[in-house]
Design a protein around this motif. Structure first.
Motif, mmCIF file in Angstrom:
data_model
loop_
_atom_site.group_PDB
_atom_site.id
_atom_site.type_symbol
_atom_site.label_atom_id
_atom_site.label_comp_id
_atom_site.label_asym_id
_atom_site.label_seq_id
_atom_site.Cartn_x
_atom_site.Cartn_y
_atom_site.Cartn_z
ATOM 1 N N GLY A 8 0.845 -1.295 -0.010
ATOM 2 C CA GLY A 8 -0.010 0.024 0.094
ATOM 3 C C GLY A 8 0.818 1.429 -0.107
ATOM 4 N N ARG A 11 1.867 1.998 -3.437
ATOM 5 C CA ARG A 11 0.742 2.375 -4.475
ATOM 6 C C ARG A 11 0.569 3.789 -3.844
ATOM 7 N N ASP A 12 0.256 4.216 -2.671
ATOM 8 C CA ASP A 12 -0.394 5.497 -2.335
ATOM 9 C C ASP A 12 0.550 6.424 -2.618
ATOM 10 N N GLU A 21 0.720 3.558 6.293
ATOM 11 C CA GLU A 21 1.670 2.677 6.907
ATOM 12 C C GLU A 21 2.482 1.883 6.038
ATOM 13 N N ASP A 23 4.958 -1.145 4.949
ATOM 14 C CA ASP A 23 5.426 -2.537 5.078
ATOM 15 C C ASP A 23 6.253 -2.673 4.464
ATOM 16 N N ARG A 90 2.454 -13.355 -5.205
ATOM 17 C CA ARG A 90 1.402 -13.896 -4.491
ATOM 18 C C ARG A 90 0.405 -12.818 -4.037
ATOM 19 N N ARG A 91 0.789 -11.742 -4.384
ATOM 20 C CA ARG A 91 -0.154 -10.682 -3.899
ATOM 21 C C ARG A 91 -1.430 -10.443 -4.607
ATOM 22 N N ASP A 92 -2.468 -9.741 -4.009
ATOM 23 C CA ASP A 92 -3.640 -9.781 -4.624
ATOM 24 C C ASP A 92 -3.958 -8.776 -5.946
ATOM 25 N N ASN A 96 -0.847 -3.402 -5.897
ATOM 26 C CA ASN A 96 -0.491 -3.487 -4.750
ATOM 27 C C ASN A 96 0.798 -4.390 -4.490
ATOM 28 N N ASP A 131 -7.949 -16.831 -2.360
ATOM 29 C CA ASP A 131 -8.285 -16.097 -1.034
ATOM 30 C C ASP A 131 -9.584 -15.173 -1.260
ATOM 31 N N ARG A 134 -10.188 -11.525 -0.779
ATOM 32 C CA ARG A 134 -9.981 -10.599 -1.633
ATOM 33 C C ARG A 134 -10.685 -9.673 -2.463
ATOM 34 N N ARG A 137 -11.591 -6.892 -0.274
ATOM 35 C CA ARG A 137 -10.527 -6.027 -0.235
ATOM 36 C C ARG A 137 -10.688 -5.290 -1.552
ATOM 37 N N ARG A 140 -13.377 -2.856 -1.628
ATOM 38 C CA ARG A 140 -13.055 -1.694 -0.534
ATOM 39 C C ARG A 140 -12.096 -0.636 -1.367
ATOM 40 N N PHE A 141 -11.345 -1.216 -2.127
ATOM 41 C CA PHE A 141 -10.176 -0.343 -2.871
ATOM 42 C C PHE A 141 -11.358 0.058 -4.005
ATOM 43 N N ARG A 144 -12.776 3.338 -2.160
ATOM 44 C CA ARG A 144 -11.647 4.112 -1.800
ATOM 45 C C ARG A 144 -11.459 5.145 -2.721
ATOM 46 N N ARG A 183 -14.921 -1.228 7.410
ATOM 47 C CA ARG A 183 -13.763 -0.458 6.555
ATOM 48 C C ARG A 183 -14.250 0.180 5.246
HETATM 49 N N1 CTP Z 1 -2.185 -8.727 0.265
HETATM 50 C C1 CTP Z 1 -2.783 -9.712 -0.344
HETATM 51 N N2 CTP Z 1 -3.851 -10.395 -0.066
HETATM 52 C C2 CTP Z 1 -4.838 -10.170 1.129
HETATM 53 C C3 CTP Z 1 -4.248 -9.202 2.184
HETATM 54 C C4 CTP Z 1 -2.962 -8.548 1.763
HETATM 55 O O1 CTP Z 1 -2.134 -9.861 -1.446
HETATM 56 N N3 CTP Z 1 -5.655 -10.741 1.434
HETATM 57 C C5 CTP Z 1 -0.997 -7.942 0.263
HETATM 58 C C6 CTP Z 1 -1.252 -6.673 -0.706
HETATM 59 O O2 CTP Z 1 -0.113 -6.719 -1.481
HETATM 60 C C7 CTP Z 1 -1.365 -5.695 0.163
HETATM 61 C C8 CTP Z 1 -0.072 -5.851 1.243
HETATM 62 O O3 CTP Z 1 -0.426 -7.583 1.308
HETATM 63 O O4 CTP Z 1 -0.687 -4.339 -0.413
HETATM 64 C C9 CTP Z 1 -0.548 -5.400 2.690
HETATM 65 O O5 CTP Z 1 -1.717 -5.542 2.975
HETATM 66 P P1 CTP Z 1 -2.592 -4.578 3.982
HETATM 67 O O6 CTP Z 1 -1.814 -3.829 4.880
HETATM 68 O O7 CTP Z 1 -3.750 -5.263 4.601
HETATM 69 O O8 CTP Z 1 -3.410 -3.571 2.669
HETATM 70 P P2 CTP Z 1 -2.661 -2.397 1.961
HETATM 71 O O9 CTP Z 1 -2.461 -2.635 0.562
HETATM 72 O O10 CTP Z 1 -1.399 -1.673 2.783
HETATM 73 O O11 CTP Z 1 -4.018 -1.340 2.240
HETATM 74 P P3 CTP Z 1 -4.562 -0.364 3.124
HETATM 75 O O12 CTP Z 1 -4.229 0.994 2.754
HETATM 76 O O13 CTP Z 1 -6.115 -0.902 3.238
HETATM 77 O O14 CTP Z 1 -3.965 -0.847 4.414
#
Ligand code: CTP
Length: 385
Positions: A8, A11-12, A21, A23, A90-92, A96, A131, A134, A137, A140-141, A144, A183
């Motif tokens: 995130g 991306r942001d 936040e 990561d 492996r990400r969604d 992201n 998953d 997703r 999620r 939700r995106f 947003r 959320r």
């Molecule tokens: N992620 C994923 N599948 C999920 C949860 C998380 O692939 N079910 C990955 C995504 O790459 C995401 C990262 O883990 O960007 C971090 O997840 P999270 O902090 O929950 O979301 P953010 O993308 O940072 O979004 P937010 O701004 O809502 O915190």
């Protein structure tokens, strides 16, 4: 070892939005090395650590594979030989799945930047389907970033439809559905969350009470779903809190405007709240709004007795916070503050009645209640100030 900013934050930053936040992913390290450097392990499922000073999350690069249904049915593999590209795969969503190296280089193997520019929510790989969270999620995106013009990539929508058809969302636990929904309700365009769920078929599985709305004639010129969506959008535009947004969305899931607010009218709301374990403050406000919004919106035409009856039904003299939230929900539904202002004025007049004289005269219980009721009626009926 190499450390990359991921997810995130990348991306942001590219979208020019404030980063909430950060990561990090660590490549080429072991659990033991991180422990030796003072990182603190968190979570029992994944090799994730907190930085000893910044407290930000650092995760060892990992691959994931689904082995069983549900959230814990994942087997992950974290080792120094897992590459950054494997971790990103492996990400969604592509947006992201980008990383930023210490020297500022963007690592973007799946076209995240291109999709950001094209305003597309697109899955990285078929592993998206492993998953079902997703789907929530992604919706939700969409809520947003709606204002930026984001939409769901057609192939992703197709994949989501296939997931729903295969029963994937039926396995979601209620807590997770509610967490994502709560959320999403706070996003700038919360109605988009529900529209995206409707488009992929998940609304009928997760919120059947809302999915039934479209067929119900409601206000002139608008069906129930369009009206509920519009009300939710107005609530968001007014910066309302989560419970008010939830209440205006749900108010028509029962009988709709103008209908007799009997028990049957609120049964769908009760069912939804029970199933998703919706917190009490959300549930109570949604029920109060469903039961009483039609009368409240007619406040201008109500006499003192009807106004007082409504205030009493709403427990407006004791539950002042909830009553205030109720008035805000009514203002959203009516797209006007007039009815709410009249109700609040009636409540103030009624509250100004002083019961001390009767208490001094020894009035108690039902006698006191009757005297208070009568005096409140007169106060409300009195000249408007
Ligand atoms: N992620 C994923 N599948 C999920 C949860 C998380 O692939 N079910 C990955 C995504 O790459 C995401 C990262 O883990 O960007 C971090 O997840 P999270 O902090 O929950 O979301 P953010 O993308 O940072 O979004 P937010 O701004 O809502 O915190």
């Amino acid at each position: 070892m190499q450390i990359y900013l991921v997810g995130g934050a990348v991306r942001d930053e590219l979208l020019g939005r404030p980063v909430q936040e950060r990561d990090w992913v660590v490549v080429g390290a072991t659990v033991e090395e991180l422990l030796r450097l003072g990182y603190q392990p968190v979570g029992k499922d994944f090799p994730v650590f907190l930085h000893p000073e910044t407290r930000e999350e650092y995760a060892l690069a990992r691959t994931e594979r689904k082995t069983a249904p549900g959230y814990h049915g994942f087997r992950f593999h974290a080792a120094p030989d897992v590459t950054l590209e494997q971790d990103l795969a492996r990400r969604d969503l592509t947006i992201n799945a980008m990383a930023r190296a210490a020297d500022g280089t963007l690592i973007d193997p799946y076209g995240g930047r291109r999709d950001l520019e094209a305003r597309l929510l697109r899955h990285v790989s078929p592993a998206f389907a492993e998953d079902p969270v997703r789907i929530l999620r992604l919706a939700r995106f969409a809520a947003r970033y709606a204002g930026l013009g984001f939409r769901v990539a057609p192939e992703t929508l197709e994949l989501m439809r296939a997931m729903v058809a295969a029963g994937e969302v039926d396995a979601l636990v209620p807590e997770r559905v509610w967490a994502e929904t709560a959320r999403a309700l706070l996003e700038p365009a919360p109605q988009r969350f529900f529209t995206v769920l409707a488009e992929c078929g998940a609304l009928a599985r997760l919120f059947p009470e809302l999915a039934r709305l479209p067929g119900q004639p409601w206000e002139e010129g608008a069906d129930a779903w369009a009206a509920a969506e519009a009300a939710l959008a107005r609530a968001a535009a007014r910066g309302e809190d989560g419970p008010v947004r939830f209440a205006v969305l749900l108010h028509s899931a029962g009988a709709g405007l103008g209908a007799d607010p009997g028990a049957a009218a609120t049964a769908p709301i009760q069912a939804l709240c029970r199933r998703l374990r919706v917190p009490n403050d959300y549930r109570e406000l949604a029920l109060a709004v469903a039961r009483h919004q039609a009368a409240a919106r007619r406040a201008a035409t109500l006499d003192a007795a009807a106004l007082l009856a409504l205030l009493e039904a709403l427990d407006a003299f004791r539950r002042t916070q909830r009553f205030a939230a109720f008035l805000r929900a009514v203002a959203v539904l009516a797209a006007s503050d007039a009815a709410s202002a009249r109700l609040e004025q009636a409540r103030r007049k009624a509250l100004a009645v002083d019961a001390r004289a009767w208490l001094a005269r020894g009035l108690r219980g039902t006698e006191l209640g009757a005297a208070l009721h009568q005096a409140r009626l007169q106060a409300i009926a009195g000249e408007d100030d």
